[in-house]
Design a protein around this motif. Structure first.
Motif, mmCIF file in Angstrom:
data_model
loop_
_atom_site.group_PDB
_atom_site.id
_atom_site.type_symbol
_atom_site.label_atom_id
_atom_site.label_comp_id
_atom_site.label_asym_id
_atom_site.label_seq_id
_atom_site.Cartn_x
_atom_site.Cartn_y
_atom_site.Cartn_z
ATOM 1 N N ASP A 91 7.628 16.188 3.516
ATOM 2 C CA ASP A 91 7.428 16.599 2.132
ATOM 3 C C ASP A 91 8.745 16.489 1.383
ATOM 4 O O ASP A 91 9.749 16.058 1.927
ATOM 5 N N GLY A 92 8.706 16.844 0.134
ATOM 6 C CA GLY A 92 9.904 16.753 -0.688
ATOM 7 C C GLY A 92 9.811 15.598 -1.654
ATOM 8 O O GLY A 92 8.894 14.773 -1.605
ATOM 9 N N ASP A 93 10.783 15.555 -2.548
ATOM 10 C CA ASP A 93 10.840 14.473 -3.520
ATOM 11 C C ASP A 93 11.123 13.153 -2.825
ATOM 12 O O ASP A 93 11.892 13.098 -1.864
ATOM 13 N N TYR A 94 10.490 12.110 -3.276
ATOM 14 C CA TYR A 94 10.735 10.746 -2.809
ATOM 15 C C TYR A 94 10.421 10.550 -1.326
ATOM 16 O O TYR A 94 11.091 9.792 -0.639
ATOM 17 N N ALA A 95 9.398 11.218 -0.826
ATOM 18 C CA ALA A 95 9.016 11.081 0.589
ATOM 19 C C ALA A 95 8.189 9.814 0.825
ATOM 20 O O ALA A 95 8.110 9.339 1.945
ATOM 21 N N GLY A 96 7.590 9.270 -0.198
ATOM 22 C CA GLY A 96 6.679 8.141 -0.041
ATOM 23 C C GLY A 96 7.368 6.795 0.068
ATOM 24 O O GLY A 96 8.565 6.656 -0.171
ATOM 25 N N SER A 97 6.566 5.811 0.457
ATOM 26 C CA SER A 97 7.054 4.439 0.557
ATOM 27 C C SER A 97 5.868 3.488 0.470
ATOM 28 O O SER A 97 4.716 3.908 0.439
ATOM 29 N N LEU A 98 6.174 2.207 0.479
ATOM 30 C CA LEU A 98 5.147 1.177 0.453
ATOM 31 C C LEU A 98 5.108 0.499 1.809
ATOM 32 O O LEU A 98 6.143 0.317 2.460
ATOM 33 N N SER A 99 3.912 0.119 2.223
ATOM 34 C CA SER A 99 3.744 -0.436 3.563
ATOM 35 C C SER A 99 2.743 -1.581 3.531
ATOM 36 O O SER A 99 1.853 -1.630 2.681
ATOM 37 N N TYR A 131 0.846 -1.180 0.000
ATOM 38 C CA TYR A 131 0.000 0.000 0.000
ATOM 39 C C TYR A 131 0.889 1.239 0.000
ATOM 40 O O TYR A 131 1.756 1.380 0.864
ATOM 41 N N TYR A 132 0.668 2.103 -0.978
ATOM 42 C CA TYR A 132 1.493 3.298 -1.104
ATOM 43 C C TYR A 132 1.071 4.341 -0.082
ATOM 44 O O TYR A 132 -0.114 4.589 0.134
ATOM 45 N N MET A 133 2.072 4.943 0.539
ATOM 46 C CA MET A 133 1.842 6.045 1.470
ATOM 47 C C MET A 133 2.621 7.249 0.947
ATOM 48 O O MET A 133 3.778 7.114 0.546
ATOM 49 N N ASP A 134 2.004 8.413 0.965
ATOM 50 C CA ASP A 134 2.656 9.620 0.455
ATOM 51 C C ASP A 134 3.882 10.002 1.266
ATOM 52 O O ASP A 134 4.755 10.723 0.775
ATOM 53 N N THR A 135 3.920 9.568 2.533
ATOM 54 C CA THR A 135 5.064 9.863 3.390
ATOM 55 C C THR A 135 5.544 8.571 4.030
ATOM 56 O O THR A 135 4.764 7.646 4.252
ATOM 57 N N THR A 136 6.816 8.523 4.323
ATOM 58 C CA THR A 136 7.390 7.335 4.928
ATOM 59 C C THR A 136 7.266 7.364 6.437
ATOM 60 O O THR A 136 7.010 6.356 7.071
ATOM 61 N N ALA A 137 7.437 8.550 7.031
ATOM 62 C CA ALA A 137 7.468 8.635 8.486
ATOM 63 C C ALA A 137 6.326 9.471 9.057
ATOM 64 O O ALA A 137 5.544 8.986 9.854
ATOM 65 N N HIS A 167 14.207 7.932 15.141
ATOM 66 C CA HIS A 167 14.958 7.206 14.122
ATOM 67 C C HIS A 167 14.422 7.561 12.743
ATOM 68 O O HIS A 167 13.326 8.119 12.615
ATOM 69 N N SER A 168 15.207 7.262 11.716
ATOM 70 C CA SER A 168 14.852 7.551 10.323
ATOM 71 C C SER A 168 15.295 6.406 9.432
ATOM 72 O O SER A 168 16.284 5.735 9.726
ATOM 73 N N SER A 169 14.609 6.259 8.325
ATOM 74 C CA SER A 169 15.062 5.350 7.278
ATOM 75 C C SER A 169 15.687 6.186 6.169
ATOM 76 O O SER A 169 15.428 7.383 6.058
ATOM 77 N N GLN A 170 16.505 5.527 5.373
ATOM 78 C CA GLN A 170 17.078 6.162 4.195
ATOM 79 C C GLN A 170 16.720 5.333 2.971
ATOM 80 O O GLN A 170 16.566 4.110 3.064
ATOM 81 N N HIS A 192 14.509 10.121 5.552
ATOM 82 C CA HIS A 192 13.141 10.464 5.934
ATOM 83 C C HIS A 192 13.121 11.121 7.304
ATOM 84 O O HIS A 192 14.098 11.056 8.056
ATOM 85 N N ASP A 193 12.001 11.740 7.630
ATOM 86 C CA ASP A 193 11.901 12.494 8.870
ATOM 87 C C ASP A 193 12.113 11.620 10.104
ATOM 88 O O ASP A 193 11.577 10.507 10.176
ATOM 89 N N PRO A 194 12.851 12.127 11.083
ATOM 90 C CA PRO A 194 12.985 11.420 12.364
ATOM 91 C C PRO A 194 11.623 11.282 13.041
ATOM 92 O O PRO A 194 10.800 12.206 12.990
ATOM 93 N N HIS A 195 11.402 10.119 13.660
ATOM 94 C CA HIS A 195 10.110 9.859 14.296
ATOM 95 C C HIS A 195 10.269 8.757 15.332
ATOM 96 O O HIS A 195 11.282 8.066 15.366
ATOM 97 N N ILE A 196 9.250 8.602 16.158
ATOM 98 C CA ILE A 196 9.123 7.423 17.016
ATOM 99 C C ILE A 196 7.859 6.714 16.567
ATOM 100 O O ILE A 196 6.935 7.334 16.037
ATOM 101 N N ASP A 197 7.798 5.398 16.750
ATOM 102 C CA ASP A 197 6.671 4.613 16.254
ATOM 103 C C ASP A 197 5.481 4.599 17.203
ATOM 104 O O ASP A 197 4.347 4.429 16.774
#
Length: 179
Positions: free
Chosen positions: A39-47, A28-34, A158-161, A100-105
């Protein structure tokens, strides 16, 4: 910070890769990863969300995902307490490295465990900070190597790259406690 190599034996690892990196995963595509504000180019990911504490198992991938976590806990001599979330994530190759943006889960006290399904690039950055910051400082950078596990205090941002050398980066993320 526990880091385990070759978490699963060869047969179980092959099974895990077939389950989590095979063609039958519903992504499932998400517009943002974290974060929703990313925002910005390539911010999205699949989940692919596998388990939520308030709903229980929500995917046919729950049993193989739980097998990975229990194998790790056995190797660590730990017992599972509460399971809050299991999420399978995939980030596809980008022309340049995106952090991607730093976050906690999860806001509750917990551990975050990462199981790398395939070899890739695009590290996971774990920061020293335990609250939002204008500037994050990297405590640790973890390379996505297949069949490795890394766990850390879930209160750390934490962040992913994104990968730039491999087609994709696939990681199982667990939020849980030990008894």
């Amino acid at each position: 910070m526990p880091h385990l190599i070759n978490v699963l034996g060869p047969n179980l690892m092959l099974y895990a890769q077939q389950q989590f990196a095979g063609p039958n995963v519903n992504w499932y595509y998400m517009d943002t990863t974290a974060l929703p504000t990313e925002d910005g180019d390539y911010a999205g990911s699949l989940s692919h969300l596998i388990f939520k504490h308030d709903k229980g198992p929500i995917s046919n991938l729950f049993d193989p995902a739980l097998m990975v976590l229990l194998s790790v806990l056995d190797a660590e001599g730990q017992k599972l307490g509460e399971l809050y979330r299991i999420r399978l994530g995939m980030i596809t190759r980008t022309p340049y490295r995106v952090t991607h943006d730093p976050h906690i889960d999860d806001g509750r006290p917990h551990r975050t465990g990462l199981f790398y399904v395939i070899d890739s690039d695009g590290d996971t950055l774990i920061y020293n900070e335990r609250s939002e910051s204008a500037k994050y400082t990297v405590q640790e950078s973890v390379a996505p190597v297949a069949n490795t596990w890394h766990t850390f205090d879930g209160a750390h941002f934490h962040s992913s790259q994104s990968p730039i050398k491999h087609d994709k980066r696939i990681v199982l993320t667990y939020n849980y406690t030990v008894a």
